[in-house]
Each structure stands twice: as C-alpha cells, then as structure tokens.
Design a protein around this motif. Structure first.
Motif, PDB file in Angstrom:
ATOM      1  N   THR A  75      67.310  65.010  54.251  1.00 36.35           N
ATOM      2  CA  THR A  75      67.748  63.931  53.369  1.00 36.35           C
ATOM      3  C   THR A  75      66.525  63.257  52.760  1.00 36.35           C
ATOM      4  N   GLU A  77      66.857  60.073  51.460  1.00 33.29           N
ATOM      5  CA  GLU A  77      67.210  58.659  51.417  1.00 33.29           C
ATOM      6  C   GLU A  77      66.057  57.750  51.853  1.00 33.29           C
ATOM      7  N   TYR A  80      63.459  57.537  49.127  1.00 31.79           N
ATOM      8  CA  TYR A  80      63.885  56.660  48.040  1.00 31.79           C
ATOM      9  C   TYR A  80      63.704  55.201  48.433  1.00 31.79           C
ATOM     10  N   THR A  94      70.578  63.213  42.460  1.00 28.02           N
ATOM     11  CA  THR A  94      69.356  62.448  42.688  1.00 28.02           C
ATOM     12  C   THR A  94      69.377  61.163  41.875  1.00 28.02           C
ATOM     13  N   ASP A  97      71.821  58.618  43.413  1.00 29.51           N
ATOM     14  CA  ASP A  97      71.298  58.069  44.669  1.00 29.51           C
ATOM     15  C   ASP A  97      70.241  57.006  44.408  1.00 29.51           C
TER      16      ASP A  97
END
Length: 174
Positions: A75, A77, A80, A94, A97
C-alpha cells in the motif's frame, strides 16, 4: 520536506528518468524539499540496480537531497500521508487517493497508454484546479511554478449517496 513520486503498478520510464535528472532534483531542492521518495515500479532507469521492494529501499544522496527508491509496496497510503507533495502518473486510483487526503498533487500523464486516456483525466482535474498537470519535459518548471504557494481547490469528500440517487433515478425508483 518530502516529495513522493509514484508510477503505481505501471512502467513509466520517462517519468522516473526525469525525476532522477539534475534539473528536477534541483527544482525540488529550490522549493525546500530535502527528501524524495520514488516508487519506480518496473520502470527502467540508470539507478534501477538494487531497487527492490519497499522493505529494502535504495537510499542515495543527490545534490543535497536524500533520494530513496523502491519498486512496490502493498500500500502507498503511508507514503501519501507523509508527503508534502505527490508527483504521480495519472492513474485514477492514485489521483483519488491523494486528493481525498488533501495533498498537493502534480500529475504527469503517460502518453504511451491506450488512447492517451490519462491526459483527458488530468486535463479535467487541472481545469477544475484540483491538481497541477505537467508533461515529463515540463516537470521541473511545473515544480518551480507550483512552489507550495499555489492554492488548489479542495477535492469534495466522497458521498456514496450521490451514486445511489443516480441509480434510483435511472431505474425509475425515484
């Protein structure tokens, strides 16, 4: 400050090669970035040797920047969340997200993909001022112009009821 670059599950040699170029690294440094994290996927580039998974990144110094790169993680996440800027291919997953996290985003469409569909998505989102769109060739200029002072529109929160209403209307339930 930290910039995160991702190509998702695709191969986007031109973008990754450009990110490792002196002009892009200097543009990031001028904007105050000290770390560049690169998820390179299966892209081919000069420094690719040694690139493994995210558990075993390659870390190098490039002109005052710490550059970390790896191929894949389960992942993105966390990447980010930790990024002050995300530079990405124009994959819809992408983009959504990153926008839902409220992170500044520069999108670089991959023109080699089917019917250049990434460009269409990037154009619409850039027109609505949710993202900055760039070509590979213009990436350093886009980074310098973006400079953190550019205000982007906040992407709307997800509202699952909107789809349900459209479906109800289409099916004649409403």
């Amino acid at each position: 400050m930290r910039a995160f670059v991702t190509v998702g599950s695709t191969k986007f040699d031109a973008l990754i090669q450009k990110v490792f170029s002196q002009e892009v690294l200097e543009a990031l440094q001028k904007q105050g970035y000290t770390e560049v994290i690169v998820q390179c996927g299966n892209s081919s580039f000069e420094e690719q040797r040694g690139a493994a998974d995210g558990e075993h990144p390659v870390i190098v110094q490039r002109g005052g920047l710490v550059v970390e790169y790896w191929k894949f993680k389960p992942t993105l996440e966390e990447e980010y969340e930790r990024a002050d800027l995300v530079i990405s291919h124009a994959g819809s997953g992408t983009i959504l997200d990153v926008l839902r996290m409220g992170k500044p985003l520069i999108v670089v469409p991959n023109p080699t993909l089917l019917h250049n569909h990434q460009q269409e998505l990037a154009d619409v989102l850039a027109e609505q001022n949710y993202i900055k769109s760039s070509s590979v060739d213009d990436l350093s200029t886009t980074i310098e112009e973006f400079g953190g002072s550019t205000l982007l529109n906040r992407f709307p929160r997800f509202d699952g009821t909107r789809f349900a209403k459209i479906l109800d209307e289409t099916m004649g339930f409403a």
